[in-house]
Design a protein around this motif. Structure first.
Motif, PDB file in Angstrom:
ATOM      1  N   SER A  42      12.296  -3.240 -11.353  1.00  0.00           N
ATOM      2  CA  SER A  42      12.402  -4.480 -10.608  1.00  0.00           C
ATOM      3  C   SER A  42      11.818  -4.786  -9.291  1.00  0.00           C
ATOM      4  N   ASN A  43      11.926  -5.843  -8.749  1.00  0.00           N
ATOM      5  CA  ASN A  43      11.173  -5.896  -7.611  1.00  0.00           C
ATOM      6  C   ASN A  43      12.556  -6.324  -6.473  1.00  0.00           C
ATOM      7  N   PHE A  44      12.465  -5.651  -5.479  1.00  0.00           N
ATOM      8  CA  PHE A  44      13.335  -5.814  -4.440  1.00  0.00           C
ATOM      9  C   PHE A  44      13.109  -4.990  -3.171  1.00  0.00           C
ATOM     10  N   THR A  45      13.587  -5.330  -2.112  1.00  0.00           N
ATOM     11  CA  THR A  45      13.171  -4.781  -0.831  1.00  0.00           C
ATOM     12  C   THR A  45      14.524  -4.016  -0.452  1.00  0.00           C
ATOM     13  N   GLU A  46      14.008  -2.965   0.400  1.00  0.00           N
ATOM     14  CA  GLU A  46      15.110  -2.202   0.937  1.00  0.00           C
ATOM     15  C   GLU A  46      14.671  -1.379   2.336  1.00  0.00           C
ATOM     16  N   SER A  47      15.576  -1.079   3.074  1.00  0.00           N
ATOM     17  CA  SER A  47      15.092  -0.321   4.395  1.00  0.00           C
ATOM     18  C   SER A  47      14.537   1.132   3.952  1.00  0.00           C
ATOM     19  N   TYR A  48      13.779   1.637   5.059  1.00  0.00           N
ATOM     20  CA  TYR A  48      13.398   2.999   5.030  1.00  0.00           C
ATOM     21  C   TYR A  48      14.634   3.774   5.354  1.00  0.00           C
ATOM     22  N   GLU A  49      14.627   5.103   4.854  1.00  0.00           N
ATOM     23  CA  GLU A  49      15.710   5.886   5.282  1.00  0.00           C
ATOM     24  C   GLU A  49      15.478   6.278   6.709  1.00  0.00           C
ATOM     25  N   ALA A  50      14.278   6.430   7.206  1.00  0.00           N
ATOM     26  CA  ALA A  50      14.162   6.713   8.841  1.00  0.00           C
ATOM     27  C   ALA A  50      12.812   6.518   8.968  1.00  0.00           C
ATOM     28  N   PHE A  80      16.178   4.729  13.302  1.00  0.00           N
ATOM     29  CA  PHE A  80      14.862   4.616  13.848  1.00  0.00           C
ATOM     30  C   PHE A  80      15.018   5.254  15.079  1.00  0.00           C
ATOM     31  N   GLU A  81      13.883   5.650  15.481  1.00  0.00           N
ATOM     32  CA  GLU A  81      13.862   6.389  16.904  1.00  0.00           C
ATOM     33  C   GLU A  81      12.337   6.046  17.380  1.00  0.00           C
ATOM     34  N   ASN A  82      12.385   5.540  18.355  1.00  0.00           N
ATOM     35  CA  ASN A  82      10.941   5.396  19.126  1.00  0.00           C
ATOM     36  C   ASN A  82      10.679   5.976  20.441  1.00  0.00           C
ATOM     37  N   GLN A 137      15.514  -4.068  12.774  1.00  0.00           N
ATOM     38  CA  GLN A 137      16.933  -3.986  12.194  1.00  0.00           C
ATOM     39  C   GLN A 137      17.205  -2.549  11.681  1.00  0.00           C
ATOM     40  N   ALA A 138      18.080  -2.037  12.311  1.00  0.00           N
ATOM     41  CA  ALA A 138      18.491  -0.822  11.764  1.00  0.00           C
ATOM     42  C   ALA A 138      19.949  -0.516  11.764  1.00  0.00           C
ATOM     43  N   THR A 139      20.268   0.739  10.968  1.00  0.00           N
ATOM     44  CA  THR A 139      21.836   0.966  11.166  1.00  0.00           C
ATOM     45  C   THR A 139      21.873   1.675  12.444  1.00  0.00           C
ATOM     46  N   ASN A 140      21.083   2.690  12.700  1.00  0.00           N
ATOM     47  CA  ASN A 140      21.032   3.481  13.908  1.00  0.00           C
ATOM     48  C   ASN A 140      19.752   3.285  14.597  1.00  0.00           C
ATOM     49  N   ALA A 141      19.655   3.174  15.959  1.00  0.00           N
ATOM     50  CA  ALA A 141      18.626   2.835  16.682  1.00  0.00           C
ATOM     51  C   ALA A 141      18.439   3.765  18.105  1.00  0.00           C
ATOM     52  N   VAL A 142      17.259   4.658  18.388  1.00  0.00           N
ATOM     53  CA  VAL A 142      17.311   5.295  19.394  1.00  0.00           C
ATOM     54  C   VAL A 142      15.917   4.779  20.087  1.00  0.00           C
ATOM     55  N   ALA A 159       0.783  -1.300   0.004  1.00  0.00           N
ATOM     56  CA  ALA A 159       0.098   0.129  -0.148  1.00  0.00           C
ATOM     57  C   ALA A 159       0.707   1.436  -0.082  1.00  0.00           C
ATOM     58  N   MET A 160       2.067   1.184   0.511  1.00  0.00           N
ATOM     59  CA  MET A 160       3.079   2.322   0.352  1.00  0.00           C
ATOM     60  C   MET A 160       4.229   1.899  -0.511  1.00  0.00           C
ATOM     61  N   PRO A 161       3.997   1.891  -1.663  1.00  0.00           N
ATOM     62  CA  PRO A 161       5.299   1.330  -2.346  1.00  0.00           C
ATOM     63  C   PRO A 161       6.391   2.356  -2.674  1.00  0.00           C
ATOM     64  N   ARG A 162       6.328   3.559  -2.314  1.00  0.00           N
ATOM     65  CA  ARG A 162       7.314   4.636  -2.481  1.00  0.00           C
ATOM     66  C   ARG A 162       7.788   5.271  -1.309  1.00  0.00           C
ATOM     67  N   LEU A 163       7.299   4.588  -0.039  1.00  0.00           N
ATOM     68  CA  LEU A 163       7.555   5.215   1.282  1.00  0.00           C
ATOM     69  C   LEU A 163       8.996   5.144   1.501  1.00  0.00           C
ATOM     70  N   ARG A 164       9.614   6.088   1.884  1.00  0.00           N
ATOM     71  CA  ARG A 164      10.954   6.098   2.345  1.00  0.00           C
ATOM     72  C   ARG A 164      11.192   6.769   3.712  1.00  0.00           C
ATOM     73  N   TYR A 165      10.465   7.459   4.220  1.00  0.00           N
ATOM     74  CA  TYR A 165      10.610   8.335   5.566  1.00  0.00           C
ATOM     75  C   TYR A 165       9.240   8.326   6.250  1.00  0.00           C
ATOM     76  N   LEU A 166       9.289   7.750   7.159  1.00  0.00           N
ATOM     77  CA  LEU A 166       7.967   7.563   7.937  1.00  0.00           C
ATOM     78  C   LEU A 166       8.187   8.281   9.324  1.00  0.00           C
TER      79      LEU A 166
END
Length: 147
Positions: free
Chosen positions: A50-58, A77-79, A95-100, A18-25
């Motif tokens: 092509s079809n692939f998966t990738e992490s959100y930027e933030a 990622f921040e929570n 799974q994050a590069t940086n998590a707070v 439902a969110m195919p181009r979402l990169r920042y949330l």
């Protein structure tokens, strides 16, 4: 006080489709889904060649996220809000590069919580787990010099 809601009221709706181009949330409100949610980029045609998966930027959560399980894949990622799984055996996996994780909550009362990050900071954050708790942080690389 939450600022808006996004409710996926059908288990036929999948977040990543439902969110195919979402990169920042950034969530300052409430997100709820009747199924498990992959918070990451599931890139498919016709939006990509092509079809692939990738992490959100933030992904920054200051509100409430309620799902039957969450898989979060983000570079940053921040929570300070709350992630809650349903009454099933859903888990929360980050799974994050940086998590707070600060002054927030991960509730997986019948499931597990896995947090894996290159740089991980957890302060005053509740991790309520019904099964297994896994924390993994990659230590920063140290550069040593010899003279």
């Amino acid at each position: 006080t939450y600022r808006g809601e996004l409710n996926l009221n059908s288990s036929a709706i999948t977040w990543s489709s439902a969110m195919p181009r979402l990169r920042y949330l950034t969530n300052n409100g409430s997100i709820s889904a009747l199924n498990s949610v992959f918070f990451g980029g599931s890139r498919t045609t016709p939006f990509y060649t092509s079809n692939f998966t990738e992490s959100y930027e933030a992904f920054v959560n200051r509100g409430l996220v309620t799902t039957e399980g969450s898989l979060i894949w983000a570079k940053h990622f921040e929570n300070t809000g709350q992630f809650t799984t349903g009454l099933g055996f859903g888990s929360i996996s980050l799974q994050a590069t940086n998590a707070v994780l600060s002054n927030g909550v991960f509730f997986a009362v019948n499931g597990g919580v896995t947090v894996s990050a290159g740089n991980l900071v957890i302060t005053n954050h509740v991790l309520q787990v019904g099964r297994v708790l896994t924390l993994a942080a990659t230590p920063p690389s140290s550069s040593s010099s010899t003279t």
